[in-house]
Design a protein around this motif. Structure first.
Motif, mmCIF file in Angstrom:
data_model
loop_
_atom_site.group_PDB
_atom_site.id
_atom_site.type_symbol
_atom_site.label_atom_id
_atom_site.label_comp_id
_atom_site.label_asym_id
_atom_site.label_seq_id
_atom_site.Cartn_x
_atom_site.Cartn_y
_atom_site.Cartn_z
ATOM 1 N N ASP A 267 56.858 -4.832 131.622
ATOM 2 C CA ASP A 267 57.585 -5.267 130.436
ATOM 3 C C ASP A 267 57.290 -6.748 130.161
ATOM 4 N N ALA B 239 53.815 -7.124 128.866
ATOM 5 C CA ALA B 239 53.713 -6.674 127.471
ATOM 6 C C ALA B 239 54.225 -7.764 126.528
ATOM 7 N N HIS B 240 55.280 -8.470 126.959
ATOM 8 C CA HIS B 240 55.830 -9.532 126.104
ATOM 9 C C HIS B 240 54.926 -10.759 126.037
ATOM 10 N N GLU C 126 51.801 -10.564 125.534
ATOM 11 C CA GLU C 126 50.667 -10.249 124.658
ATOM 12 C C GLU C 126 50.732 -10.992 123.335
ATOM 13 N N ASN D 176 46.855 1.596 128.229
ATOM 14 C CA ASN D 176 48.059 1.153 127.490
ATOM 15 C C ASN D 176 47.938 -0.296 127.060
ATOM 16 N N VAL D 177 47.520 -1.147 128.014
ATOM 17 C CA VAL D 177 47.426 -2.587 127.742
ATOM 18 C C VAL D 177 46.407 -2.841 126.626
ATOM 19 N N GLN E 262 47.843 -1.701 123.266
ATOM 20 C CA GLN E 262 48.863 -2.645 122.765
ATOM 21 C C GLN E 262 48.199 -3.896 122.195
ATOM 22 N N THR F 252 46.689 -3.146 118.790
ATOM 23 C CA THR F 252 47.738 -3.058 117.764
ATOM 24 C C THR F 252 48.209 -4.454 117.359
ATOM 25 N N ALA F 253 48.410 -5.307 118.377
ATOM 26 C CA ALA F 253 48.891 -6.666 118.092
ATOM 27 C C ALA F 253 47.846 -7.447 117.293
#
Ligand SMILES: *[C@@H]1O[C@H](CO)[C@@H](O)[C@H](O)[C@H]1NC(C)=O
Ligand SMILES: *[C@@H]1O[C@H](CO)[C@@H](O)[C@H](O)[C@H]1NC(C)=O
Ligand SMILES: *[C@@H]1O[C@H](CO)[C@@H](O)[C@H](O)[C@H]1NC(C)=O
Length: 284
Positions: free
Chosen positions: A45, A48-49, A51, A225-226, A229, A232-233
């Motif tokens: 988590d 992910a934040h 990123e 996943n990474v 993400q 997408t960002a």
């Protein structure tokens, strides 16, 4: 403080980012707090934040017109900016034990040694001697900087100058700090994986079996996943900039997505190496 074998940046023949500084200060050991690490879900988590700030910094950096001469001599000018910033950060405690911040230009924090007084039970952070920063700097200078090809700049200067060396180097230094912090959280990831499987890891550490350790640490589903993400960002940031009127050339969105993809692939690889090095030194 007692530094053993401290070697500062090599200013001569070899590139400045190529030096790895290893120091040992056994006397620190007993004075350090025992830091338990969070579980893997929490760490993912946190990662992910981290990123969005990285992609945001990259977007801002790629919107600057830059002379590539700025990075001559293995990024000497950038290293100078980092040195100035890191000396201030050092005084503010940014590189202290457990901060997960490792300097590019200063000696590394000394490693821990397991003793009866400091047992470092599984699940407790244990400082090792590895820094991923030389790899990160090499990747930045050799792979990422050549992708900074914007001919126009969003920066507004009253002197009407079109080059933004000051802004560029500051963003470079900020990005390098973010990349380093994110990668070195790999040490925390490694501790949680070690704690979950001590009986499997201990014999592998003793036999120095880095290959099997790598296999155990690698999670390709999580890597996918990474990367997804990050993609997408990157799309979200470039779209937001363009729709808000940033005068980017049309290719900028695609350039940013390509750079973000390369960057996160590298982050995964260097984080994996940081995890392996951490595990290999876990019993010292
Ligand atoms: C910058 O450009 C503007 C618009 O062309 C002009 O009015 C201004 O005098 C220029 N400033 C300098 C310092 O040259
Ligand atoms: C522990 O290691 C074994 C492989 O030796 C693996 O199958 C298992 O999933 C690991 N357990 C954890 C919690 O990581
Ligand atoms: C980091 O750099 C070392 C030394 O150049 C190299 O052997 C290693 O493969 C690099 N690791 C990654 C993940 O790029």
């Amino acid at each position: 403080m007692l530094w053993f074998g401290a070697s500062l940046l090599l200013l001569s023949a070899s590139p400045s980012w190529a030096s790895v500084v290893v120091t040992a200060d056994v006397s620190n050991n007993a004075r350090r707090p025992a830091f338990p690490v969070p579980d893997l879900t929490q760490i993912r988590d946190i990662l992910a934040h981290l990123e969005a700030p990285i992609i945001s910094g990259l977007t801002e950096r790629m919107g600057l017109a830059t002379s590539h001469d700025l990075y001559a001599n293995n990024g000497r000018r950038l290293i100078d900016v980092l040195t100035t910033r890191e000396n201030i950060a050092l005084k503010a405690g940014r590189f202290d034990y457990g901060k997960m911040e490792y300097p590019f230009t200063l000696p590394l924090i000394s490693p821990d040694f397991t003793t009866p007084l400091t047992p470092f039970n599984p699940g407790t952070f244990h400082q090792d001697t590895f820094s991923g920063n030389p790899n990160i700097t090499k990747f930045y200078l050799e792979t990422l900087v050549p992708m900074f090809t914007s001919a126009t700049s969003f920066y507004y200067h009253l002197d009407n100058s079109t080059l933004n060396d000051d802004a560029a180097l500051n963003l470079d230094a900020t990005l390098l700090g973010l990349l380093s912090h994110r990668s070195h959280i790999g040490k925390v990831v490694a501790e949680t994986k070690y704690a979950a499987n001590v009986t499997v890891f201990v014999p592998l550490i003793k036999s120095k079996d880095a290959g099997t350790i790598r296999t155990l640490l690698t999670n390709t589903a999580q890597e996918a996943n990474v990367l997804a993400q990050a993609a997408t960002a990157a799309t979200a940031f470039s779209t937001a900039w363009i729709t808000s009127g940033a005068s980017f050339p049309p290719a900028t969105g695609v350039n940013l997505q390509n750079a973000a993809a390369k960057l996160f692939r590298e982050l995964i690889d260097i984080t994996t190496q940081i995890e392996i090095e951490y595990i290999m030194q876990r019993l010292r």
